[in-house]
Motif scaffolding. Structure first.
Motif, PDB file in Angstrom:
ATOM      1  N   UNK A   6       1.146   4.365   6.875  1.00  2.00           N
ATOM      2  CA  UNK A   6       1.464   4.381   8.287  1.00  2.00           C
ATOM      3  C   UNK A   6       0.261   4.270   9.210  1.00  2.00           C
ATOM      4  N   UNK A   7      -0.940   4.416   8.674  1.00  5.16           N
ATOM      5  CA  UNK A   7      -2.158   4.314   9.482  1.00  5.16           C
ATOM      6  C   UNK A   7      -2.597   2.854   9.542  1.00  5.16           C
ATOM      7  N   UNK A   8      -2.749   2.303  10.739  1.00  2.00           N
ATOM      8  CA  UNK A   8      -3.157   0.908  10.910  1.00  2.00           C
ATOM      9  C   UNK A   8      -4.674   0.842  11.057  1.00  2.00           C
ATOM     10  N   UNK A   9      -5.291   0.033  10.212  1.00  2.00           N
ATOM     11  CA  UNK A   9      -6.753  -0.100  10.192  1.00  2.00           C
ATOM     12  C   UNK A   9      -7.069  -1.581  10.310  1.00  2.00           C
ATOM     13  N   UNK A  10      -7.979  -1.931  11.209  1.00  7.92           N
ATOM     14  CA  UNK A  10      -8.272  -3.349  11.438  1.00  7.92           C
ATOM     15  C   UNK A  10      -9.770  -3.594  11.378  1.00  7.92           C
ATOM     16  N   UNK A  11     -10.138  -4.713  10.781  1.00  6.61           N
ATOM     17  CA  UNK A  11     -11.538  -5.116  10.688  1.00  6.61           C
ATOM     18  C   UNK A  11     -12.140  -4.774   9.343  1.00  6.61           C
ATOM     19  N   UNK A  12     -13.041  -5.621   8.896  1.00 10.67           N
ATOM     20  CA  UNK A  12     -13.639  -5.492   7.568  1.00 10.67           C
ATOM     21  C   UNK A  12     -14.336  -4.144   7.382  1.00 10.67           C
ATOM     22  N   UNK A  46       2.554 -14.778   0.125  1.00 15.97           N
ATOM     23  CA  UNK A  46       2.934 -13.397   0.401  1.00 15.97           C
ATOM     24  C   UNK A  46       3.274 -12.753  -0.937  1.00 15.97           C
ATOM     25  N   UNK A  47       2.673 -11.583  -1.215  1.00 18.51           N
ATOM     26  CA  UNK A  47       2.844 -10.921  -2.510  1.00 18.51           C
ATOM     27  C   UNK A  47       3.368  -9.507  -2.284  1.00 18.51           C
ATOM     28  N   UNK A  48       4.388  -9.112  -3.077  1.00 24.60           N
ATOM     29  CA  UNK A  48       4.932  -7.754  -3.038  1.00 24.60           C
ATOM     30  C   UNK A  48       4.801  -7.153  -4.442  1.00 24.60           C
ATOM     31  N   UNK A  49       4.197  -5.967  -4.513  1.00 21.49           N
ATOM     32  CA  UNK A  49       3.952  -5.299  -5.795  1.00 21.49           C
ATOM     33  C   UNK A  49       4.568  -3.905  -5.748  1.00 21.49           C
ATOM     34  N   UNK A  50       5.181  -3.483  -6.850  1.00 20.02           N
ATOM     35  CA  UNK A  50       5.619  -2.094  -6.970  1.00 20.02           C
ATOM     36  C   UNK A  50       5.114  -1.564  -8.304  1.00 20.02           C
ATOM     37  N   UNK A  51       4.850  -0.265  -8.343  1.00 17.03           N
ATOM     38  CA  UNK A  51       4.350   0.330  -9.576  1.00 17.03           C
ATOM     39  C   UNK A  51       4.053   1.798  -9.378  1.00 17.03           C
ATOM     40  N   UNK A  62       2.431   8.632  -9.269  1.00 13.37           N
ATOM     41  CA  UNK A  62       2.776   8.405  -7.868  1.00 13.37           C
ATOM     42  C   UNK A  62       3.288   6.976  -7.740  1.00 13.37           C
ATOM     43  N   UNK A  63       4.547   6.815  -7.335  1.00  9.99           N
ATOM     44  CA  UNK A  63       5.115   5.481  -7.161  1.00  9.99           C
ATOM     45  C   UNK A  63       4.590   4.877  -5.860  1.00  9.99           C
ATOM     46  N   UNK A  64       4.390   3.563  -5.852  1.00  7.87           N
ATOM     47  CA  UNK A  64       3.904   2.890  -4.648  1.00  7.87           C
ATOM     48  C   UNK A  64       4.514   1.507  -4.500  1.00  7.87           C
ATOM     49  N   UNK A  65       4.447   0.997  -3.279  1.00  2.22           N
ATOM     50  CA  UNK A  65       4.801  -0.384  -2.953  1.00  2.22           C
ATOM     51  C   UNK A  65       3.660  -0.946  -2.128  1.00  2.22           C
ATOM     52  N   UNK A  87       2.989   4.948  -0.443  1.00  5.65           N
ATOM     53  CA  UNK A  87       3.442   5.783  -1.553  1.00  5.65           C
ATOM     54  C   UNK A  87       4.930   6.037  -1.354  1.00  5.65           C
ATOM     55  N   UNK A  88       5.686   6.014  -2.456  1.00  2.00           N
ATOM     56  CA  UNK A  88       7.149   6.219  -2.393  1.00  2.00           C
ATOM     57  C   UNK A  88       7.455   7.616  -2.897  1.00  2.00           C
ATOM     58  N   UNK A  89       7.724   8.513  -1.979  1.00  2.00           N
ATOM     59  CA  UNK A  89       7.997   9.914  -2.333  1.00  2.00           C
ATOM     60  C   UNK A  89       9.487  10.093  -2.609  1.00  2.00           C
TER      61      UNK A  89
END
Length: 90
Positions: A6-12, A46-51, A62-65, A87-89
């Motif tokens: 949920x935290x938006x971070x921009x820039x290298x 566009x790539x979507x990963x779950x694991x 810890x499950x994530x998307x 993270x998928x809680x």
């Protein structure tokens, strides 16, 4: 841009600082699925990963998307334009 929990971070510089501050230096990734689609940009993907992530000393995974957008350069390389990690809680 990176959206991490949920935290938006921009820039290298800010993205690099965020990623290097995470306590995941000795984690193990287990990838369950990878889906990809061409994007409307020339040669983009566009790539979507779950694991799941296994952290040292933790019994439970810890499950994530994660979704990220790869954009091609004129030289034929790719860079990550956007990245969303959650993270998928529960």
């Amino acid at each position: 841009m990176l959206t991490f929990e949920g935290q938006k971070i921009q820039g290298v510089e800010d993205i690099t600082a965020k990623l290097t501050s995470l306590p995941f230096d000795k984690r193990r990734h287990v990838i369950s699925t990878i889906d990809s689609q061409p994007s409307t940009l020339t040669g983009g993907i566009v790539v979507f990963v779950s694991g799941s992530l296994q952290l040292p000393g933790e019994e439970h995974h810890l499950r994530y998307s994660q979704m990220f957008h790869l954009v091609s350069t004129l030289e034929g390389n790719f860079f990550v334009q956007n990245d969303i990690f959650r993270l998928n809680y529960g």
